[in-house]
Enzyme design. Structure first.
Site, PDB file in Angstrom:
ATOM      1  N   THR A 130       0.843  -1.198   0.000  1.00 42.87           N
ATOM      2  CA  THR A 130       0.000   0.000   0.000  1.00 42.87           C
ATOM      3  C   THR A 130       0.877   1.245   0.000  1.00 42.87           C
ATOM      4  OG1 THR A 130      -0.092   0.386   2.399  1.00 42.87           O
ATOM      5  CG2 THR A 130      -1.631  -1.228   1.487  1.00 42.87           C
ATOM      6  N   ASP A 131       0.331   2.340  -0.527  1.00 42.60           N
ATOM      7  CA  ASP A 131       0.968   3.628  -0.272  1.00 42.60           C
ATOM      8  C   ASP A 131       0.850   3.893   1.224  1.00 42.60           C
ATOM      9  OD1 ASP A 131       2.195   6.078  -0.511  1.00 42.60           O
ATOM     10  OD2 ASP A 131       0.923   6.761  -2.154  1.00 42.60           O
ATOM     11  N   TRP A 132       1.672   4.773   1.736  1.00 47.17           N
ATOM     12  CA  TRP A 132       1.759   4.978   3.186  1.00 47.17           C
ATOM     13  C   TRP A 132       0.460   5.604   3.699  1.00 47.17           C
ATOM     14  CZ3 TRP A 132       5.178   2.177   1.538  1.00 47.17           C
ATOM     15  CH2 TRP A 132       6.310   1.779   2.262  1.00 47.17           C
ATOM     16  N   GLY A 133      -0.292   4.796   4.455  1.00 44.98           N
ATOM     17  CA  GLY A 133      -1.602   5.220   4.935  1.00 44.98           C
ATOM     18  C   GLY A 133      -2.705   4.968   3.927  1.00 44.98           C
ATOM     19  N   GLY A 134      -2.400   4.244   2.854  1.00 40.93           N
ATOM     20  CA  GLY A 134      -3.351   4.051   1.763  1.00 40.93           C
ATOM     21  C   GLY A 134      -4.240   2.833   1.896  1.00 40.93           C
TER      22      GLY A 134
END
Length: 1019
Positions: free
Chosen positions: A228-232
């Site tokens: 995932t993207d960071w916090g995604g």
């Protein structure tokens, strides 16, 4: 052990934990099973491994590394081999810094010139972007490090990037926004892939079965890991079910507990979990296997590579009267702040701490030029400075040629914020125009990561665009200006005359929740060529100090072949571009599309036979009726050109088709068949989508997936007030030319991300509680937040214990120092249990009292003070009662605030006094009475429901605090009359603080005796 053997020995708790990050950059290590931790790092154009506490925005410093030109720059080289060289160097530096996964390259499509992250992306064309990305991937992975292309997919804006729905038709999705990733995966053989923040047609990319399952894994045969993207991560259960393997950065154990529960309830299969674990384990074991680790890298050689890349990527846009290259002995004035402090990289998570940095002012003396002088000329932040301007103009008068370094400053292009316009700061343009009146020989050296408007280009005889050229780009620019190197860069994006001409002008960035991609296939040059709109500089354009001719085109079923000749007097490289066109097509198409290219270096007078082969992407289109790639049969025009608007050769080729069922009704989509897509109607867009247009309006109650900035619509007055202040703070920083990246990130962040990016401090239950508060149910939501906090903390500890007792944190280990202090404390508890207990209580009293004091200040001083600024204009005053105590005349107000604007000075006057201090101390005392027993997991004797009890004690605290504040105007005049002003604050603080301390411990022991330890039966 083999992967399958390890999986068989893993508990479900261990499997679930492994699928989420341990810290900001690393995965969980499982010592019992010999599973080490894997480290990720940003690295699109330089490794950014942070030495201290990690943060994904690049706010904390990182270890020194080579800063290469950004992707937008290197794309102008049209040389995948150069990308591979850069990738190899990135891989080498990653190994030195013990980084296992390089988070890059970025290859999202430049849908609009205003996307704030365009500097980090290659091109507006998917074929060029994919080929360049494949080069980077091959180079990085040649060093035993994984590349991680990003952001998959349809990520074209920064505004509300974590809470935005990209509404795009399937054909456009396939042909424009996925083709580059397909090339990076199939040709580059990428072993990791990062999903984007946004939704795609209503489903978050990270849990999108169509993207991750149907396309990525089944059609493309991808076997690598998905991160995932960071916090995604929206819903981790859905993400795992879709084949997303690693949730980053560090959501604590909340996500792992959700997986356990989902498996137990049959909502998630054990097989889906095992598949993700298997892929991730394979990657971790491969990347952390014993291998020789280099201690350092050749910094000098790595410094020369970005210089080479900058030299081959710079684009000569204008060379009127052959002012370039500069003749030896030319008297030049070097003007512009960028000459002293270059603009060489973007802002945000990709910022690199350079090993070295070249500056034109330091290097220019080594060239065969006569330096008349140097001057900064302007402030890069945009403010006017007449002194600097006059110095530059006076210098320009004395020079034969002015070298003017200008462009977009660092804060004009940044992750987290889109540009508002395409203009260069006006102070730089005003200086250019003024200098043009005293010297007509001006050569501009432009620095920017994306397209800009150029109404000022007539003031220049020469224009060299270096883009964001990395740490050694200054020398590369001087090499080109003086003729040591022949410019060979070609634009990887179109430069429109004005922003209003761009295809997504009416549709970018997004309206409320939805970003509608109504322009469809007509992105960049595809649109300009089809609609006939004039541009400043076309896609693929670039000048050289020599000339090239194209002759003798031969086309067959496998490719095109022609003769390329350097007809000038200087050695140089030309990028020949292959485009195709389909006249009288039964499906709508752009006027031309790039399908191949070849960069060829030729000595002066040399000729070479060049062949550009066709591939599986040359003639295909996505048929939305049959859901397959197909070929439309008929005559195609095969074109070879020096740019999209400079076609040199062309020949027709008859191609056999596969289409039996055509996808569109021509009469229903006139805008798409004409290419005039500036005002596509709802009816046409719906026909294109093949489904109703999703409702993206902000209405009703907010959800966990709505962004903080959407609190504009919140039912809670407090939430709307917080939105207003956050917006004001954001605007203030932007108006000052210094956007705050933290504010921008929070502004566009959905509520769910609070639970994904706080290292386990906040759970989804707590995030949902915050949403409940925002929706107008303050106390109910607060109860969820408070009870959720302690439940989450307790359950996290239990989960960590099951994993072997490892501590959670944002670093790989707590370190020897932390471990030593922990050991000392445990020994102290054993030898002096009573004293340790009292110290423990005092510590928590201090921590919570300070916290509550800050909250008290915000709610009872700061916010009313801010509110007072707004109300004072109307001379607002709370209801008051005249009183006389001890002969002192004053008025009494329940809330203790009199808000007036002095008619003489204009100052805002807000009542204040002893009531504030009493309110702070009593509030701290009551809050501590609540917090301490809850912190120690002690059950109140009167109630077993901790959350319920805490909620009512919180209400009591608010009521007591309000009552105390009501006596503000009572205490203020009395204290002023009998207490010397010099000792007023000190005396009141000491007395109230000391009394509160004594009362706290006394009342705590009586009212809140320790009960039995509360155990969580469910674990």
């Amino acid at each position: 052990m083999e992967v399958n053997e390890i999986i068989n020995k893993m508990t479900l708790e261990e499997k679930a934990a492994l699928l989420s990050g341990k810290g900001e950059w690393q995965t969980w290590n499982m010592d019992r099973l010999g599973i080490p931790s894997m480290y990720c790092s940003d690295g699109p154009h330089g490794i950014r491994k942070q030495a201290g506490a990690g943060d994904h925005l690049g706010l904390n410093p990182s270890l020194p590394a080579t800063c290469f030109p950004t992707a937008a720059t290197v794309a102008n080289s049209w040389d995948p081999g150069l990308g591979e060289e850069i990738g190899k160097a990135l891989g080498e530096e990653a190994r030195v810094q013990e980084v296992h996964v390089v988070l890059g390259p970025g290859l999202n499509i430049k849908r609009s010139p205003l996307c704030g992250r365009n500097f980090e992306y290659f091109s507006e064309d998917p074929y060029l972007a994919g080929k360049m990305a494949a080069g980077y991937v091959k180079g990085i992975q040649s060093q035993g490090v994984y590349a991680c292309p990003k952001h998959f997919a349809v990520n074209s804006q920064e505004l509300r990037r974590m809470a935005m729905n990209a509404v795009v038709d399937e054909r456009t999705l396939r042909e424009i926004y996925l083709t580059g990733f397909e090339i990076a995966v199939k040709e580059g053989e990428a072993k990791a892939l990062m999903t984007s923040y946004n939704q795609v047609n209503g489903t978050y990319a990270n849990e999108n079965l169509h993207l991750l399952g149907d396309i990525l894994r089944k059609e493309w045969g991808y076997e690598g890991i998905v991160i995932t993207d960071w916090g995604g991560s929206n819903d981790h259960i859905k993400g795992v079910a879709a084949g997303s393997d690693l949730e980053m950065p560090s959501p604590g154990m909340d996500s792992a507990r959700q997986i356990l529960k989902a498996v137990e309830e049959g909502k998630l299969s054990q097989e889906a979990v095992d598949e993700c674990v298997k892929r991730l384990l394979k990657a971790v074991l491969e990347l952390t296997a014993e291998k020789e680790k280099p201690s350092d890298f050749d910094e000098k050689a790595h410094h020369e590579l970005p210089k080479k890349a900058a030299r081959e990527s710079a684009v000569l846009l204008k060379n009127q009267e052959n002012i370039l290259p500069l003749k030896p002995g030319t008297h030049v004035a070097l003007i512009g702040d960028f000459a002293f402090q270059p603009r060489y990289q973007g802002a945000g998570s990709s910022m690199v701490n350079t090993t070295a940095l070249d500056k034109m002012t330091d290097l220019i003396d080594a060239y065969d030029l006569v330096i008349t002088g140097t001057a900064r000329g302007y402030l890069r932040t945009g403010e006017s400075d007449p002194v600097l301007e006059k110095e530059a103009v006076d210098l320009a008068k004395r020079a034969d040629v002015v070298l003017y370094c200008f462009g977009l400053d660092e804060l004009s292009e940044s992750e987290g914020i889109d540009r508002e316009h395409m203009r260069i700061p006006q102070n730089q343009i005003s200086l250019l125009e003024t200098m043009g009146r005293v010297n007509e020989n001006i050569v501009g050296i432009l620095s920017a990561g994306a397209a800009v408007e150029m109404p000022w280009h007539t003031n220049l005889k020469g224009l060299l665009h270096g883009y964001l050229y990395g740490q050694a780009g200054a020398g590369a620019m001087l090499d080109i200006l003086t003729g040591k190197a022949n410019p060979s860069g070609r634009l990887g994006e179109t430069y429109p005359v004005k922003y209003e001409d761009t295809p997504a002008f009416h549709y970018f960035p997004s309206q409320e929740r939805n970003s509608e991609y109504r322009e469809a296939l007509y992105v960049g040059y595809r649109y300009y060529a089809t609609s006939g709109i004039r541009v400043q500089y076309p896609f693929g354009f670039g000048l050289s100090y020599t000339t090239f001719t194209y002759t003798d085109l031969k086309v067959d079923s496998s490719g095109a072949e022609f003769t390329l000749t350097n007809t000038g007097a200087m050695d140089g490289a030309e990028t020949a571009q292959l485009y195709i066109s389909k006249p009288q097509s039964r499906i709508f198409r752009p006027a031309l599309e790039l399908k191949g290219f070849s960069k060829v270096f030729l000595k002066a007078g040399e000729s070479r036979r060049v062949r550009i082969p066709f591939d599986d992407k040359t003639f295909r289109y996505w048929n939305v009726r049959t859901n397959h790639w197909e070929t439309e049969g008929g005559a195609y025009k095969i074109m070879i050109g020096a740019s999209s608007m400079d076609i040199r050769l062309g020949e027709e080729l008859e191609v056999e088709g596969t289409t039996e069922t055509y996808p569109y009704y021509t009469n229903r989509m006139p805008s798409y068949y004409s290419g005039l897509i500036g005002q596509v109607s709802d009816q046409e867009f719906q026909e294109l989508l093949g489904m109703p247009i999703p409702d993206g309006s902000w209405a009703g109650e907010l959800t966990a997936n709505d962004a903080v900035c959407q609190m504009y619509y919140a039912k809670s007055p407090l939430a709307r007030f917080a939105y207003k202040k956050l917006t004001q703070t954001k605007k203030k920083s932007e108006d000052a030319g210094k956007p705050d990246l933290n504010i921008l990130f929070i502004y566009n962040m959905p509520f769910r991300a609070i639970a994904k990016m706080t290292g386990g401090l906040v759970s989804m239950e707590m995030a949902d509680g915050i949403v409940t508060m925002v929706n107008g149910h303050f106390f109910r939501g607060l109860g969820h937040v408070i009870s959720g906090f302690f439940r989450n903390r307790r359950q996290n500890r239990k989960y960590i214990k099951k994993l072997g007792g490892r501590e959670m944190g944002n670093s790989e280990t707590k370190g020897q120092m932390a471990a030593g202090w922990e050991k000392i404390w445990k020994n102290f508890e054993k030898t002096h249990p009573k004293l340790a207990k009292w110290l423990y209580q005092i510590f928590y009293f201090f921590v919570f009292s300070m916290g509550v004091t800050i909250i008290q200040y915000l709610f009872f001083t700061f916010l009313p003070g801010v509110l007072g600024e707004e109300l004072a204009a109307t001379e607002f005053m709370w209801p008051q009662i005249p009183m006389n105590i001890f002969g002192v005349e004053f008025t009494w107000s329940l809330l203790g605030y009199n808000v007036l604007r002095d008619s003489t000075t204009g100052a805002v006057m807000i009542g204040g006094g002893l009531g504030y201090f009493i309110s702070y101390e009593i509030g701290s005392f009551v809050a501590q009475c609540i917090n301490f027993p809850l912190q120690r997991n002690i059950t109140f004797k009167s109630h077993g429901n901790v959350g319920y009890q805490a909620m009512w004690y919180f209400i009591a605290w608010i009521v007591i605090s309000l009552i105390c504040n009501g006596f503000n105007n009572l205490w203020m005049p009395i204290a002023a009359a009998y207490v010397p002003p010099a000792v007023y604050n000190i005396l009141v603080t000491i007395i109230t603080g000391g009394v509160s301390m004594v009362i706290f411990f006394f009342v705590f022991k009586i009212i809140f005796p320790e009960g039995e330890k509360k155990e969580d039966k469910k674990g």
